[in-house]
Write a protein that holds these residues in place. Structure first.
Motif, PDB file in Angstrom:
ATOM      1  N   VAL A 229       0.844  37.296  37.987  1.00  0.00           N
ATOM      2  CA  VAL A 229       1.513  37.015  39.250  1.00  0.00           C
ATOM      3  C   VAL A 229       2.264  35.704  39.079  1.00  0.00           C
ATOM      4  CG1 VAL A 229       1.132  36.333  41.651  1.00  0.00           C
ATOM      5  CG2 VAL A 229      -0.085  38.304  40.725  1.00  0.00           C
ATOM      6  N   GLN A 230       3.531  35.698  39.495  1.00  0.00           N
ATOM      7  CA  GLN A 230       4.347  34.500  39.325  1.00  0.00           C
ATOM      8  C   GLN A 230       4.078  33.468  40.413  1.00  0.00           C
ATOM      9  OE1 GLN A 230       6.401  34.211  36.513  1.00  0.00           O
ATOM     10  NE2 GLN A 230       5.231  36.073  36.057  1.00  0.00           N
ATOM     11  N   ARG A 231       3.992  33.948  41.642  1.00  0.00           N
ATOM     12  CA  ARG A 231       3.761  33.036  42.764  1.00  0.00           C
ATOM     13  C   ARG A 231       2.767  33.663  43.737  1.00  0.00           C
ATOM     14  NH1 ARG A 231       8.280  31.130  46.382  1.00  0.00           N
ATOM     15  NH2 ARG A 231       8.835  33.343  46.434  1.00  0.00           N
ATOM     16  N   VAL A 232       1.866  32.847  44.250  1.00  0.00           N
ATOM     17  CA  VAL A 232       1.038  33.213  45.395  1.00  0.00           C
ATOM     18  C   VAL A 232       1.568  32.397  46.564  1.00  0.00           C
ATOM     19  CG1 VAL A 232      -1.249  33.114  46.423  1.00  0.00           C
ATOM     20  CG2 VAL A 232      -0.984  33.825  44.041  1.00  0.00           C
ATOM     21  N   ILE A 233       1.997  33.101  47.615  1.00  0.00           N
ATOM     22  CA  ILE A 233       2.587  32.442  48.781  1.00  0.00           C
ATOM     23  C   ILE A 233       1.552  32.480  49.899  1.00  0.00           C
ATOM     24  CG2 ILE A 233       4.509  32.430  50.404  1.00  0.00           C
ATOM     25  CD1 ILE A 233       6.088  34.083  48.326  1.00  0.00           C
ATOM     26  N   PRO A 234       0.884  31.362  50.152  1.00  0.00           N
ATOM     27  CA  PRO A 234      -0.183  31.360  51.167  1.00  0.00           C
ATOM     28  C   PRO A 234       0.380  31.242  52.577  1.00  0.00           C
ATOM     29  CG  PRO A 234      -0.016  29.198  50.179  1.00  0.00           C
ATOM     30  CD  PRO A 234       1.000  30.054  49.477  1.00  0.00           C
ATOM     31  N   CYS A 235      -0.296  31.863  53.508  1.00  0.00           N
ATOM     32  CA  CYS A 235       0.035  31.702  54.926  1.00  0.00           C
ATOM     33  C   CYS A 235      -1.270  31.551  55.695  1.00  0.00           C
ATOM     34  CB  CYS A 235       0.838  32.901  55.445  1.00  0.00           C
ATOM     35  SG  CYS A 235      -0.075  34.461  55.453  1.00  0.00           S
ATOM     36  N   GLU A 236      -1.138  31.158  56.945  1.00  0.00           N
ATOM     37  CA  GLU A 236      -2.324  31.036  57.802  1.00  0.00           C
ATOM     38  C   GLU A 236      -2.008  31.630  59.169  1.00  0.00           C
ATOM     39  OE1 GLU A 236      -5.224  27.909  57.197  1.00  0.00           O
ATOM     40  OE2 GLU A 236      -3.622  26.687  56.326  1.00  0.00           O
ATOM     41  N   LEU A 237      -1.608  32.889  59.155  1.00  0.00           N
ATOM     42  CA  LEU A 237      -1.221  33.550  60.390  1.00  0.00           C
ATOM     43  C   LEU A 237      -2.345  33.555  61.414  1.00  0.00           C
ATOM     44  CD1 LEU A 237       0.796  36.618  59.050  1.00  0.00           C
ATOM     45  CD2 LEU A 237       1.680  34.448  59.920  1.00  0.00           C
TER      46      LEU A 237
ATOM     47  N   ARG B 220       7.775  26.744  58.999  1.00  0.00           N
ATOM     48  CA  ARG B 220       9.053  26.514  58.318  1.00  0.00           C
ATOM     49  C   ARG B 220       8.862  26.469  56.808  1.00  0.00           C
ATOM     50  NH1 ARG B 220      10.033  23.013  62.763  1.00  0.00           N
ATOM     51  NH2 ARG B 220       9.279  21.210  61.560  1.00  0.00           N
ATOM     52  N   ILE B 221       7.820  25.793  56.361  1.00  0.00           N
ATOM     53  CA  ILE B 221       7.550  25.724  54.916  1.00  0.00           C
ATOM     54  C   ILE B 221       7.250  27.116  54.358  1.00  0.00           C
ATOM     55  CG2 ILE B 221       5.937  24.845  53.179  1.00  0.00           C
ATOM     56  CD1 ILE B 221       5.626  22.336  54.969  1.00  0.00           C
ATOM     57  N   PHE B 222       6.452  27.878  55.109  1.00  0.00           N
ATOM     58  CA  PHE B 222       6.134  29.239  54.667  1.00  0.00           C
ATOM     59  C   PHE B 222       7.391  30.080  54.553  1.00  0.00           C
ATOM     60  CE2 PHE B 222       5.197  33.617  56.243  1.00  0.00           C
ATOM     61  CZ  PHE B 222       4.605  34.094  55.071  1.00  0.00           C
ATOM     62  N   LYS B 223       8.290  30.025  55.526  1.00  0.00           N
ATOM     63  CA  LYS B 223       9.529  30.803  55.472  1.00  0.00           C
ATOM     64  C   LYS B 223      10.391  30.386  54.289  1.00  0.00           C
ATOM     65  CE  LYS B 223      12.036  31.752  58.970  1.00  0.00           C
ATOM     66  NZ  LYS B 223      12.836  31.622  60.215  1.00  0.00           N
ATOM     67  N   GLN B 224      10.443  29.089  54.010  1.00  0.00           N
ATOM     68  CA  GLN B 224      11.222  28.623  52.872  1.00  0.00           C
ATOM     69  C   GLN B 224      10.681  29.190  51.563  1.00  0.00           C
ATOM     70  OE1 GLN B 224      11.032  24.350  53.224  1.00  0.00           O
ATOM     71  NE2 GLN B 224      12.494  24.276  54.946  1.00  0.00           N
TER      72      GLN B 224
END
Length: 358
Positions: free
Chosen positions: A56-64, A81-85
């Motif tokens: 996996v190249q990137r893991v994009i974390p969120c906290e919905l 905003r950081i998550f969307k970027q």
């Protein structure tokens, strides 16, 4: 340059574990594919081995889950905003919503497509799984699945049909025992982890059953390890350990002792489990990790749902079922779990001397 693929599987722990084989399926069929994964921050550490291996190249974390509690707060807006970027930093050839919920549909819609790229999602609900219509509305291609299907196979088939490849017969979770652990001292007592914690009280196994089973395993020289992820689970781990160690206080060399692990992040907890001789647990995310690690494992069900989330029948045709599920209502007996444990591992020479539980 390989295709850029975004997987959207946010939660929960068991669902994320069941999605792990998708990564290896894609890489086997599309060498060079670049895979990113959007996941809730709490479960991101589980994907650390896939990052380390480059699968996996990137893991994009969120906290919905947390953001929804205070959507207008300044901190929430800044983090969003950081998550969307991060989400929109790469244009994707395929965005695959493996969750089938409104929240995952929102994430899939926000992701940026490359020219000719498409969004894929489930077209229908499958038995026993949550599903919300927006996932289908957002998708460019919605794929209809068989209604009666194992949770892991659902994700694997969705990706195979979206990307046009044939599934390998045996799932590969990509969680390997670190080489440094392979040569661990054989003189040390082998450890069996008891996964007693679960998010639902009606999935639990009675405390006295864990104690009885622990005594039987300790009589064979095993050590019992007790993980936990909350204050209530810590109290249960301590109660089991206290009962077992009272019985075992004459063992000065610690053989057969019960130990409560510290609270660990998922990557460290996965490593701890990988060092165990096996795991016995209720239907929970940690039990699914034991399956992913290919450990001897018994999974305890109070509901007849193992067909959907439990260990699959021996996929390699080896004749040895390393993981088994047991089901009964109101709950399986200790003897049933014990018999399943004996049957899911290569048995030592002294097995003929093992006494059945009373």
């Amino acid at each position: 340059m390989g295709a850029k693929i975004l997987l959207v599987k946010l939660s929960s722990l068991g669902d994320v574990v069941h999605t792990l084989p998708v990564v290896q399926d894609i890489l086997a069929a599309r060498p060079g594919a670049q895979i990113d994964w959007v996941v809730e921050q709490a479960f991101a550490p589980l994907l650390s081995p896939l990052l380390a291996s480059g699968h996996v190249q990137r893991v994009i974390p969120c906290e919905l889950r947390r953001w929804r509690k205070a959507p207008l707060a300044a901190a929430t807006r800044a983090e969003w905003r950081i998550f969307k970027q991060q989400l929109q930093a790469v244009p994707y050839d395929a965005v695959i919503d493996l969750q089938g919920l409104t929240k995952s549909a929102v994430v899939a819609r926000l992701a940026r497509l490359a020219p000719g790229g498409k969004r894929y999602a489930l077209a229908n609900q499958t038995e026993g799984s949550a599903y919300e219509a927006p996932t289908r509305w957002v998708a460019d291609v919605a794929i209809t699945m068989a209604p009666h299907i194992h949770a892991m196979q659902r994700g694997r088939e969705l990706c195979a049909r979206a990307l046009g490849y044939t599934l390998p017969p045996v799932p590969d979770f990509g969680l390997k025992v670190p080489p440094t652990l392979m040569g661990r001292a054989q003189a040390a007592p082998e450890t069996i982890a008891f996964v007693h914690g679960t998010s639902r009280a009606d999935k639990q196994w009675p405390l006295e059953n864990w104690i009885t089973l622990g005594r039987q395993l300790m009589a064979q020289g095993y050590r019992i390890a007790l993980p936990h992820g909350s204050a209530n689970e810590l109290a249960t781990s301590q109660a089991i350990a206290a009962a077992l160690n009272v019985d075992d206080e004459h063992h000065s060399d610690e053989r057969g002792s019960a130990i409560v692990w510290p609270r660990l992040q998922l990557d460290a907890l996965t490593q701890h489990l990988s060092q165990c001789a096996g795991v016995i647990g209720v239907d929970s995310g940690l039990s699914h990790i034991a399956v992913a690690l290919d450990l001897p494992h018994v999974q305890i069900y109070n509901f007849d749902t193992a067909w959907r989330t439990g260990p699959l029948p021996d996929p390699a045709g080896s004749g040895l079922q390393r993981q088994r599920s047991v089901f009964a209502q109101p709950t399986p007996s200790v003897q049933t779990v014990w018999d399943a444990w004996l049957s899911c591992q290569p048995l030592p020479a002294q097995v003929s001397e093992w006494a059945p539980l009373p």
